[in-house]
Design a protein around this motif. Sequence first.
Motif, PDB file in Angstrom:
ATOM      1  N   PRO A 283       0.846  -1.196   0.000  1.00 25.88           N
ATOM      2  CA  PRO A 283       0.000   0.000   0.000  1.00 25.88           C
ATOM      3  C   PRO A 283       0.885   1.251   0.000  1.00 25.88           C
ATOM      4  O   PRO A 283       1.807   1.354   0.821  1.00 25.88           O
ATOM      5  N   THR A 284       0.619   2.143  -0.927  1.00 26.58           N
ATOM      6  CA  THR A 284       1.515   3.288  -1.118  1.00 26.58           C
ATOM      7  C   THR A 284       0.727   4.580  -1.211  1.00 26.58           C
ATOM      8  O   THR A 284      -0.297   4.635  -1.891  1.00 26.58           O
ATOM      9  N   ARG A 285       1.189   5.603  -0.496  1.00 31.18           N
ATOM     10  CA  ARG A 285       0.601   6.944  -0.627  1.00 31.18           C
ATOM     11  C   ARG A 285       1.549   7.791  -1.453  1.00 31.18           C
ATOM     12  O   ARG A 285       2.713   7.969  -1.082  1.00 31.18           O
ATOM     13  N   VAL A 286       1.056   8.267  -2.592  1.00 33.09           N
ATOM     14  CA  VAL A 286       1.851   9.177  -3.431  1.00 33.09           C
ATOM     15  C   VAL A 286       1.454  10.598  -3.043  1.00 33.09           C
ATOM     16  O   VAL A 286       0.285  10.980  -3.143  1.00 33.09           O
ATOM     17  N   MET A 287       2.426  11.382  -2.561  1.00 28.78           N
ATOM     18  CA  MET A 287       2.115  12.690  -1.982  1.00 28.78           C
ATOM     19  C   MET A 287       2.986  13.791  -2.588  1.00 28.78           C
ATOM     20  O   MET A 287       4.030  14.172  -2.023  1.00 28.78           O
ATOM     21  N   PRO A 288       2.569  14.304  -3.757  1.00 30.25           N
ATOM     22  CA  PRO A 288       3.335  15.398  -4.364  1.00 30.25           C
ATOM     23  C   PRO A 288       3.278  16.651  -3.492  1.00 30.25           C
ATOM     24  O   PRO A 288       2.210  16.976  -2.948  1.00 30.25           O
ATOM     25  N   LEU A 289       4.387  17.322  -3.369  1.00 27.68           N
ATOM     26  CA  LEU A 289       4.425  18.494  -2.487  1.00 27.68           C
ATOM     27  C   LEU A 289       3.605  19.658  -3.026  1.00 27.68           C
ATOM     28  O   LEU A 289       3.247  20.567  -2.275  1.00 27.68           O
ATOM     29  N   GLY A 290       3.287  19.603  -4.325  1.00 25.24           N
ATOM     30  CA  GLY A 290       2.410  20.638  -4.869  1.00 25.24           C
ATOM     31  C   GLY A 290       1.001  20.557  -4.302  1.00 25.24           C
ATOM     32  O   GLY A 290       0.259  21.536  -4.337  1.00 25.24           O
ATOM     33  N   GLY A 291       0.630  19.411  -3.740  1.00 28.64           N
ATOM     34  CA  GLY A 291      -0.735  19.250  -3.246  1.00 28.64           C
ATOM     35  C   GLY A 291      -0.832  18.740  -1.823  1.00 28.64           C
ATOM     36  O   GLY A 291      -1.939  18.552  -1.304  1.00 28.64           O
ATOM     37  N   CYS A 292       0.304  18.478  -1.191  1.00 29.07           N
ATOM     38  CA  CYS A 292       0.259  17.881   0.160  1.00 29.07           C
ATOM     39  C   CYS A 292       1.089  18.703   1.137  1.00 29.07           C
ATOM     40  O   CYS A 292       2.213  19.112   0.817  1.00 29.07           O
ATOM     41  N   HIS A 293       0.548  18.889   2.322  1.00 27.99           N
ATOM     42  CA  HIS A 293       1.268  19.642   3.346  1.00 27.99           C
ATOM     43  C   HIS A 293       2.237  18.729   4.087  1.00 27.99           C
ATOM     44  O   HIS A 293       1.963  17.539   4.265  1.00 27.99           O
ATOM     45  N   ARG A 294       3.345  19.320   4.529  1.00 27.24           N
ATOM     46  CA  ARG A 294       4.369  18.520   5.213  1.00 27.24           C
ATOM     47  C   ARG A 294       3.795  17.765   6.417  1.00 27.24           C
ATOM     48  O   ARG A 294       4.195  16.634   6.699  1.00 27.24           O
ATOM     49  N   SER A 295       2.834  18.364   7.113  1.00 31.01           N
ATOM     50  CA  SER A 295       2.322  17.690   8.315  1.00 31.01           C
ATOM     51  C   SER A 295       1.409  16.523   7.948  1.00 31.01           C
ATOM     52  O   SER A 295       1.275  15.575   8.727  1.00 31.01           O
ATOM     53  N   ASP A 296       0.787  16.575   6.762  1.00 29.37           N
ATOM     54  CA  ASP A 296      -0.001  15.415   6.315  1.00 29.37           C
ATOM     55  C   ASP A 296       0.928  14.288   5.863  1.00 29.37           C
ATOM     56  O   ASP A 296       0.631  13.107   6.058  1.00 29.37           O
ATOM     57  N   ILE A 297       2.058  14.666   5.272  1.00 25.13           N
ATOM     58  CA  ILE A 297       3.037  13.644   4.868  1.00 25.13           C
ATOM     59  C   ILE A 297       3.609  12.977   6.128  1.00 25.13           C
ATOM     60  O   ILE A 297       3.740  11.749   6.189  1.00 25.13           O
TER      61      ILE A 297
END
Length: 401
Positions: A283-297
């Motif tokens: 299971p993988t979460r792809v989290m581009p920084l253009g759309g994701c906040h550091r605290s959610d990552i």
Amino acid sequence: MPETFKATRISEHVWWVGAIDWSVRDFHGYKTGRGTTYNAYLVLADKPTLIDTVKAPFFGEMMARIGSVIDPADVQIIVSNHSEMDHSGCLPRTIQALRPRAVYASAMGQKTLEEHFHLGGGIETVADGRVIDLGGMGLTAVETRMLHWPDSMMTYLDADKVLFSQDGFGMHLATSQRFADEVDQDTLHYEAAKYYANILLPLSPIVKKALDKVAGLDLDIAIIAPDHGPVWRSDPGPIVELYAKWAGQEPAKKAVVTYDTMWGSTDIMARAIEDGLAEAGVPTRVMPLGGCHRSDIATEMLDAGALVVGSPTINNKMFPTVADLLTYIGGLKPLGRIGAAFGSHGWSGEGAKDVAKALSEMKVELVADPLSVKYVPDEAALGECRALGKRIAEELEARCK
Ligand code: FEO
């Protein structure tokens, strides 16, 4: 103050008299998308006692809630469990307004409060294990240094079996409900995990010791009343178990792939790495920084065994957004993670190497050399990305058995 600011009774002698901050969205770098609460508690003992205060601008709200139960001038004791400004910001003004007979804090708390507010005295120290006499009931001090500051302590009210846990077991969640069992459980779990990941993760070894210490005291805890978010009543056991699990930082079969991209090539690489991971059943979460906040990552990283970070190269360095993320996550001191670095570049290609260095510095074990691709990745390069995903998956599989 409007009459809407009422206290909520949480046990026979204890009332919630805190403040709800519906609008805060940034808590020292942590995105508080659902706002927060600053919880203060009023104990109606023979010597009415206020436990913690609230962030400075919410003084009036707290006073109004106290005033909905008793005349605020009747408060005789204030106990400061934690001197960070979200809980002590209005303490000087509260002392001035209420003129209590005593204000207690831990030894470090006294020092911190004096240094913060230049009070010139007036704070009494309470030693670990000491019982403060509230008149007809006792409040026991349990020092929990570094959770979340050196001054931190919890306090236990034996009469109602309430543990006032300051930051511990809290969350940034503004709600109309005061009790955890009244809140949507998915939201509750997510926000509790987010709070742990962003505030307490670097202190995990201390969390373990604190849990052991409280367990060793053999306190009969029916209610956990934190300084943020809802109160845990009925069965506080599950949140304590979650804390033990999060503090353990056991590697889990899950990956977070996070990156920024300049012209889309690092994005294509991220998707190919995710392909490899997904094909291998991770299971993988792809989290581009253009759309994701550091605290959610950081929140997704809490139960992920692998952290895969990508960056293009700009001016011979990794992207500033990626550096921001790595600085933030590095400070959270994750333990036991594996990882990899990747990125596309035009000329020199320092981006992926900078990421690899930063990951190594935060003790993420790299499973491969940085994967750096010039310009737009071709099929061969994308094959390398998929192979990297599979390599990470194999390593996770081996570690998570
Ligand atoms: Fe909610 Fe460490 O203050």
